[in-house]
Enzyme design. Structure first.
Site, PDB file in Angstrom:
ATOM      1  N   LYS A 116      48.772  33.054  33.072  1.00 61.11           N
ATOM      2  CA  LYS A 116      49.283  33.568  34.253  1.00 61.11           C
ATOM      3  C   LYS A 116      50.548  34.228  34.086  1.00 61.11           C
ATOM      4  O   LYS A 116      51.375  33.760  33.048  1.00 61.11           O
ATOM      5  CB  LYS A 116      49.518  32.572  35.113  1.00 61.11           C
ATOM      6  CG  LYS A 116      49.479  32.945  36.586  1.00 61.11           C
ATOM      7  CD  LYS A 116      48.160  33.282  37.136  1.00 61.11           C
ATOM      8  CE  LYS A 116      48.076  33.094  38.785  1.00 61.11           C
ATOM      9  NZ  LYS A 116      46.674  33.072  38.966  1.00 61.11           N
ATOM     10  N   ASP A 156      47.405  39.229  41.455  1.00 58.76           N
ATOM     11  CA  ASP A 156      47.538  37.693  42.147  1.00 58.76           C
ATOM     12  C   ASP A 156      48.407  38.336  43.230  1.00 58.76           C
ATOM     13  O   ASP A 156      48.528  39.166  43.614  1.00 58.76           O
ATOM     14  CB  ASP A 156      48.033  36.785  41.091  1.00 58.76           C
ATOM     15  CG  ASP A 156      48.028  35.361  41.588  1.00 58.76           C
ATOM     16  OD1 ASP A 156      46.902  34.899  41.342  1.00 58.76           O
ATOM     17  OD2 ASP A 156      48.717  34.809  42.133  1.00 58.76           O
TER      18      ASP A 156
END
Ligand code: GLU
Length: 425
Positions: A116, A156
């Site tokens: 991430k 995201d």
């Protein structure tokens, strides 16, 4: 009724998302009977990079932002996961989100590890040109550690297909040739996949319908509430209503709306495109009330981590929660919800549609051969439903929650890959 704060600012437990992710890992290690060394290995990210991003603002001033990329695990393939632009980003949050990506990819049998990225910035306060400079500088700092065989970012919160196009371009220029496979969630004009933009929401609704069926709920006589109206919540609301559910409550970071007769979702989408918020489309939620507490059959938290904590979970009346967001439910809330008989379909299963179609996009880009939207949607449905069946069967046969079942199935896959490779040196 006890009141709660606004949707995105519900008070969370003192624990951080990383504590929550590690508690879930600990539970899975215990269920599987693995030893402490495996917990120790999986509780820590494999690699993490923190970079400074000096930004020249449009007015000529310079400010320095901070960005992170965490690669949690690489045992099953390149690291994979989104890039978030949000003022709440911190390293522990990115570590937790990277760990959840590892489990998500393993559970859905997608050949990646988890990663991430995040930049601590509120993208609403910056111009498009400034966001482009932030993205390109972040990418150039990370160029040595990303790539189609190393780590593949995707959209995201706060990022989109334009962000992915900038990353692809910056990376490709530094390599001297076009590298389509370095990111997913790209625009169609740059080798994106049909169906990628709606994939997370479609996946949420595939498993929501399966979970409802498992407890005898019919779509045509069921109601739903959706918390968050961004990339995931908006599509989830649309597909739930197309499946026949009455969506009676929706919220975003500005407030919530309710309509007991059901909200016209396509009309709401038009309102959001014009005004930037769901607020004002129909009756507001009563002051102090939360969409999380509405009396509905299905609740989809589709915003941020930790909104369902020990106190907010007690207010939940839904029979099924389908986690569109990553980490919306803390371990304390999980216990409360289980004691209330609420079925929680965990994030690593419920919202995996995005990374599944990211994988399809990467496969298509690597083969330079693109699929029809029917092919993408059929393969997505098949993967989501087969993962749902595996998780449900495991949960029933072991008498554990869907989350414990999903996490332990995923941890087992990662542990097997790790053990087969052995420790080097
Ligand atoms: N950001 C999405 C997630 O949390 C998608 C990640 C990806 O496609 O790599 O699952």
């Amino acid at each position: 009724m006890t009141s709660v704060l606004s949707e995105q600012q519900a008070p969370r437990d003192l624990a951080s998302p990383l504590d929550d992710a590690r508690t879930q890992l600990r539970e899975a290690i215990d269920v599987l009977g693995y030893d402490e060394s495996l917990y120790a290995m999986l509780a820590q990210p494999r690699r993490e990079v923190t970079v400074s991003i000096p930004l020249r603002r449009d007015d000529g001033s310079v400010e320095v932002l901070t960005g992170h990329r965490v690669q949690h695990n690489l045992s099953r393939g390149p690291a994979k996961g989104g890039l978030r632009f949000s003022p709440d980003v911190d390293l522990d949050e990115v570590r937790a989100l990277a760990m959840w990506m590892t489990w998500k990819c393993a559970l859905l049998d997608v050949p990646y590890g988890g990663a991430k990225g995040g930049v601590r910035v509120d993208p609403r306060l910056y111009s498009e040109a400034e966001l482009e400079r932030i993205t390109r500088r972040y990418t150039s700092e990370l160029t040595p550690v990303i790539g189609p065989e190393i780590d593949i970012p995707a959209p995201d919160i706060g990022t989109d297909e334009q962000t992915m196009a900038w990353i692809m371009d910056t990376y490709s220029v530094s390599r001297g040739h076009t590298v389509l496979g370095v990111v997913t969630g790209k625009p169609m004009s740059l080798g994106g996949s049909l169906g990628r933009a709606s994939a997370t929401s479609r996946g949420v609704v595939h498993v929501a319908l399966a979970a409802m069926e498992s407890i005898g709920l019919q779509a045509s006589s069921s109601t739903a509430a959706v918390q968050g109206f961004g990339k995931v919540g908006r599509g989830a609301a649309r597909f739930l209503s197309e499946a026949g559910l009455r969506v009676v409550g929706v919220s975003d970071q500005y407030g919530g709306i309710v309509a007991p007769e059901g909200i016209d979702i396509p009309a709401l989408e038009e309102h959001v495109d014009e005004t930037g918020s769901v607020v004002g489309f129909c009756s507001p939620l009563d002051e102090g009330d939360s969409v999380l507490a509405l009396d509905v059959d299905v609740l989809v938290p589709a915003a941020v981590e930790g909104v369902l904590n020990a106190s907010t979970a007690r207010l939940v009346k839904a029979k099924v929660i389908v986690e569109g967001a990553n980490g919306p439910t803390t371990p304390d809330a999980d216990r409360v919800l289980a004691s209330q008989g609420c079925l929680v379909v965990p994030d690593i299963l419920a919202n995996a549609g995005g990374v599944v179609v990211s994988y399809f996009e990467w496969v298509q880009a690597n083969q330079a051969y693109w699929w029809s939207s029917e092919e993408v949607d059929d393969r997505l449905r098949e993967r989501m439903l087969s993962a749902w069946t595996n998780v449900r069967t495991h949960s029933e046969s072991h008498g554990i929650t869907l989350r414990a079942a999903a996490t332990s199935l995923a941890v087992k896959k990662v542990a097997e890959a790790h053990q087969a490779r052995g420790l080097y040196p």
